[in-house]
Enzyme design. Structure first.
Site, mmCIF file in Angstrom:
data_model
loop_
_atom_site.group_PDB
_atom_site.id
_atom_site.type_symbol
_atom_site.label_atom_id
_atom_site.label_comp_id
_atom_site.label_asym_id
_atom_site.label_seq_id
_atom_site.Cartn_x
_atom_site.Cartn_y
_atom_site.Cartn_z
ATOM 1 N NE ARG A 67 -2.497 0.958 3.596
ATOM 2 C CZ ARG A 67 -1.832 1.725 4.478
ATOM 3 N NH1 ARG A 67 -1.459 2.947 4.161
ATOM 4 N NH2 ARG A 67 -1.531 1.257 5.670
ATOM 5 C CE1 TYR A 119 -14.399 11.578 -16.767
ATOM 6 C CE2 TYR A 119 -13.932 11.752 -14.418
ATOM 7 C CZ TYR A 119 -14.405 11.027 -15.492
ATOM 8 O OH TYR A 119 -14.872 9.757 -15.297
ATOM 9 C CG ASP A 191 -7.101 15.081 -16.767
ATOM 10 O OD1 ASP A 191 -6.606 14.322 -17.622
ATOM 11 O OD2 ASP A 191 -8.107 14.780 -16.098
ATOM 12 C CE LYS A 216 -11.546 7.243 -18.941
ATOM 13 N NZ LYS A 216 -11.636 8.611 -18.491
#
Ligand SMILES: *Cc1c(COP(=O)(O)O)cnc(C)c1O
Length: 400
Positions: A67, A119, A191, A216
């Site tokens: 983690r 977005y 972004d 994506k």
């Protein structure tokens, strides 16, 4: 027998990006595999307490707990991600939104100024979570230098943008935004999902953080959810702390899958660019189409800027169908090769109607203010034969 031999050559800066991406992580192991095994492990054993202590306290390098980001498969992916944008370092995340939220927490607490379209998930994060936490967030519809200067009213703020933006494909001048942000003691985060690192490298244009939904183009096959941030080691460090404590790490198996996808990124993106350009040109003078929004078309308002800062124009374009919401929905329903689905950047072509999907949560007035009309269809142009995609659009438009 290739036992433990040193890789013959390391990637060199003068090599092309495809060569560097493929050879960036040349693994060495006793079996001669060019690629690393997947370390599906959450923890690591130590021979004694003293050596564990050395790693925990940073005296010796080593892995502790996945983690925290210390996993060889994840680190190898991050080396590949950093290489894509010639960044000093990179972090991989469980999703694009995880990458965005950790970056905004790490660098945006003094205030965030968003420029242009965002977005939907980012918009929601900022208005539903950041603003109620007391973090000042300003939304500027486009880059108006005076407004941005006014909004950057104290040092240590963050300017945040997307270019090309969703779904209007609006283009912002990254270099100019970076200069303006830096002049006010702010950082610039971009972004870069729509462009992908093959078409655009924000860090080279002066941005401080380049963020991706790796779901994506980086993943490229619609089969994984992940995110990435590329930046200098100094900017990455506080983001890694947030990732660790918010628990946003991705699974090692997903990291390995994404590493595999990166090796074909340049060839995929070039084909997405080529197919999207063909589709855009074929639709530009179709009698049932009002407007084609694609940065590669000379008629597109942001074309000159896009041509200056991008190496390719990307795989996403937006069509405005003549008529309204129903006509656009009918075209989407009649398409057969294009799948009706949100998302983008996969090998298969997708169609979605922004007013019914990605921008459904935004009021009609606000959509109109942003130039998002009901008759828009966003296409993610995949890697099929361009002629089949164009024929599919012709048959769907022909049924109107
Ligand atoms: C999809 C997307 C995101 C969010 O990414 P997830 O992987 O779905 O969390 C962020 N920004 C842009 C531009 C996107 O297209």
């Amino acid at each position: 027998m290739q036992s433990d031999s040193e890789p013959k050559s390391e990637p060199k800066p003068e090599q092309g990006s495809a060569t560097r991406i493929i050879h960036n992580r040349r693994h060495k192991d006793s079996l001669g595999s060019p690629y690393s095994p997947v370390y599906n492990t959450t923890t690591y054993r130590f021979p004694d307490t003293a050596s564990l202590q050395d790693v925990i306290e940073g005296r010796t390098p080593g892995n502790l707990y996945t983690r925290w980001g210390s996993n060889p498969t994840i680190r190898e992916l991050e080396q590949g991600l950093a290489g894509l944008e010639e960044a000093e370092d990179a972090l991989a995340f469980a999703s694009g939104m995880a990458a965005i939220s950790a970056s905004l927490f790490a660098h945006g607490r003094n205030g965030i100024v968003c420029v242009g379209d965002l977005y939907g998930g980012t918009q929601e994060l900022l208005t539903k979570h950041f603003q109620p936490l007391g973090i000042p967030v300003t939304f500027l519809l486009q880059h108006e230098p005076e407004q941005l200067a006014d909004a950057l009213n104290k040092p240590g703020m963050l300017v945040y943008c997307e270019t090309p933006a969703n779904p209007t494909l609006g283009i912002l001048d990254i270099q100019e935004l970076a200069e303006q942000a830096h002049a006010k003691g702010a950082l610039l985060a971009v972004d870069n999902t729509f462009a992908s690192p093959v078409n655009q490298r924000p860090l080279a244009l002066g941005a401080d953080l380049s963020i991706h939904s790796a779901t994506k183009f980086l993943g490229g096959h619609s089969d994984l959810t992940a995110g990435a941030v590329m930046a200098s080691a100094e900017r990455i460090k506080p983001i890694a702390q947030w990732r660790k404590n918010l628990g946003q790490i991705l699974a090692p198996e997903t990291a390995a899958l994404l590493s595999r996808s990166l090796r074909t990124l340049p060839v995929r993106v070039r084909q997405h660019n080529e197919n999207a350009m063909k589709v855009a040109c074929a639709m530009a003078d179709h009698p049932a189409i009002k407007r084609v929004l694609y940065p590669g078309l000379p008629s597109f308002p942001g074309h000159a800027m896009a041509a200056q800062q991008m190496e390719g124009f990307g795989g996403v374009l937006t069509l405005e169908v003549k008529g309204g919401r129903e006509q656009a929905a009918k075209v989407a329903d009649n398409l057969q090769v294009f799948l009706l689905a949100t998302s983008l950047g996969g090998v298969e072509s997708l169609v979605s109607q922004p007013c019914a999907t990605s921008h459904q949560g935004i009021s009609r007035e606000e959509r109109e203010r942003r130039g998002i009309t009901d008759s828009m269809l966003r296409l993610s142009v995949g890697l099929e034969d361009a002629g089949d995609l164009i024929a599919d659009l012709h048959q769907a438009l022909g049924q109107l």
